[in-house]
Write a protein that holds these residues in place. Structure first.
Motif, mmCIF file in Angstrom:
data_model
loop_
_atom_site.group_PDB
_atom_site.id
_atom_site.type_symbol
_atom_site.label_atom_id
_atom_site.label_comp_id
_atom_site.label_asym_id
_atom_site.label_seq_id
_atom_site.Cartn_x
_atom_site.Cartn_y
_atom_site.Cartn_z
ATOM 1 N N LEU A 32 29.851 -5.046 -4.781
ATOM 2 C CA LEU A 32 30.385 -5.379 -6.099
ATOM 3 C C LEU A 32 30.220 -6.866 -6.395
ATOM 4 O O LEU A 32 29.913 -7.262 -7.529
ATOM 5 C CB LEU A 32 31.853 -4.968 -6.194
ATOM 6 C CG LEU A 32 32.108 -3.456 -6.229
ATOM 7 C CD1 LEU A 32 33.604 -3.160 -6.214
ATOM 8 C CD2 LEU A 32 31.461 -2.822 -7.453
ATOM 9 N N VAL A 71 33.281 -9.482 -13.928
ATOM 10 C CA VAL A 71 32.529 -9.011 -12.762
ATOM 11 C C VAL A 71 32.292 -10.103 -11.722
ATOM 12 O O VAL A 71 31.805 -9.825 -10.629
ATOM 13 C CB VAL A 71 31.168 -8.423 -13.193
ATOM 14 C CG1 VAL A 71 31.365 -7.259 -14.143
ATOM 15 C CG2 VAL A 71 30.282 -9.492 -13.827
ATOM 16 N N GLY A 116 27.812 -8.224 -9.302
ATOM 17 C CA GLY A 116 28.353 -9.119 -10.318
ATOM 18 C C GLY A 116 27.409 -10.284 -10.570
ATOM 19 O O GLY A 116 27.180 -10.685 -11.717
ATOM 20 N N TRP A 146 33.219 -1.839 -10.942
ATOM 21 C CA TRP A 146 33.748 -3.177 -10.726
ATOM 22 C C TRP A 146 35.272 -3.209 -10.618
ATOM 23 O O TRP A 146 35.836 -4.033 -9.911
ATOM 24 C CB TRP A 146 33.272 -4.114 -11.842
ATOM 25 C CG TRP A 146 31.856 -4.574 -11.660
ATOM 26 C CD1 TRP A 146 31.307 -5.110 -10.525
ATOM 27 C CD2 TRP A 146 30.797 -4.544 -12.624
ATOM 28 N NE1 TRP A 146 29.975 -5.408 -10.724
ATOM 29 C CE2 TRP A 146 29.631 -5.071 -12.003
ATOM 30 C CE3 TRP A 146 30.704 -4.118 -13.947
ATOM 31 C CZ2 TRP A 146 28.424 -5.195 -12.658
ATOM 32 C CZ3 TRP A 146 29.499 -4.233 -14.604
ATOM 33 C CH2 TRP A 146 28.370 -4.769 -13.968
ATOM 34 N N HIS A 157 27.417 0.843 -17.225
ATOM 35 C CA HIS A 157 28.822 0.472 -17.075
ATOM 36 C C HIS A 157 29.727 1.640 -17.465
ATOM 37 O O HIS A 157 30.700 1.961 -16.764
ATOM 38 C CB HIS A 157 29.115 -0.746 -17.946
ATOM 39 C CG HIS A 157 30.565 -1.122 -18.003
ATOM 40 N ND1 HIS A 157 31.224 -1.687 -16.930
ATOM 41 C CD2 HIS A 157 31.483 -1.001 -18.998
ATOM 42 C CE1 HIS A 157 32.484 -1.912 -17.261
ATOM 43 N NE2 HIS A 157 32.668 -1.508 -18.512
ATOM 44 N N PHE A 197 28.548 0.827 -11.882
ATOM 45 C CA PHE A 197 29.101 -0.356 -11.213
ATOM 46 C C PHE A 197 30.626 -0.213 -11.256
ATOM 47 O O PHE A 197 31.236 -0.552 -12.257
ATOM 48 C CB PHE A 197 28.750 -1.650 -11.952
ATOM 49 C CG PHE A 197 27.376 -1.680 -12.560
ATOM 50 C CD1 PHE A 197 26.274 -2.022 -11.804
ATOM 51 C CD2 PHE A 197 27.195 -1.406 -13.908
ATOM 52 C CE1 PHE A 197 25.022 -2.079 -12.375
ATOM 53 C CE2 PHE A 197 25.942 -1.465 -14.492
ATOM 54 C CZ PHE A 197 24.846 -1.794 -13.729
#
Length: 256
Positions: free
Chosen positions: A200, A126, A204, A241, A234, A239
């Protein structure tokens, strides 16, 4: 009777943000020995993920054998204990090259370091940008295109196993991994990060902060979360990512 351990000399101090793999690599070089030997001395299996082990293994014997204060391991131990509590294998959040621990890196950091070392955050998928130099992290050596994996045997690294003297050199080809044009994303006239990219990158950073402090906020959301929420969110793709569209090579226009 308490077992007595021998004392190592010229042991490098663990730098505040340094990963365990980076430190053990430098430790082996400082002792003029192989990675196999130093891992055996520290009672770490060659098959273990050296970064994750700090989160689940007692470090008293590592401290005693190396002469390093236990307190020096506190930061990385906290991060990986939190990670293991939500993701024991690390496969959801850490970088790997096959079974080896892989790292991205900031070439500017390594070039400016008095003693080049790999930051713990560079191990995490991330973490895509260097907050100090505002550049995207590199994914591989610009010369041989080989990923950086740690720990590595610096005595036998480089071309023809002739050795490398610093972690700013590629353990595969021996060239400087700092010899690349940094992918500065704050100083480009032709392209810029969009809102999602920026979020993002920021999230992170929040992820690493969450592992350390055990709570976090997500940019764009008002709620405060605790660490155990990370894996659940997650898996719900809160997120996204993997949607981050840039690599350093793509930013420089080296690939299309």
């Amino acid at each position: 009777m308490e077992e007595q351990f021998s004392t190592l000399y010229n042991v490098p101090r663990l730098i505040a943000t340094e990963s365990m793999s980076s430190w053990i690599t430098r430790l082996a070089l400082s002792q003029g020995t192989s990675m196999t030997t130093i891992l055996r001395y520290l009672e770490i299996s060659k098959t273990d993920d050296v970064d994750r082990i700090i989160g689940r293994q007692k470090i008293k014997h590592i401290s005693k054998k190396s002469g390093m204060p236990i307190g020096d391991f506190k930061g990385i131990r906290t991060i990986f204990k939190s990670l293991i509590s939500i993701d024991p294998s690390g496969r959801n959040f850490l970088l790997f090259s096959d079974k080896k621990s892989r790292y991205r890196f900031c070439p500017v950091c390594l070039k400016k370091d008095d003693v080049p070392y790999f930051r713990v955050e560079w191990r995490f998928n991330v973490w895509r940008s260097c907050p100090d130099h505002r550049c995207l992290l590199e994914d591989e050596c610009n010369n041989c295109k080989h990923p950086v994996t740690l720990p590595t045997d610096m005595l036998r690294g480089g071309l023809k196993c002739s050795g490398i003297g610093t972690l700013a050199m590629c353990a595969n080809c021996g060239e400087w991994i700092t010899k690349v044009k940094p992918a500065y994303h704050d100083f480009s006239d032709s392209q810029s990060l969009d809102t999602e990219d920026t979020l993002l990158i920021q999230n992170g950073k929040a992820f690493l902060s969450a592992l350390y402090f055990e709570f976090f906020n997500i940019d764009g959301f008002k709620k405060t979360y605790i660490t155990k929420d990370l894996l659940r969110l997650h898996k719900k793709n809160i997120f996204p990512w993997n949607n981050f569209k840039w690599t350093a090579k793509l930013w420089r226009g080296e690939i299309s």
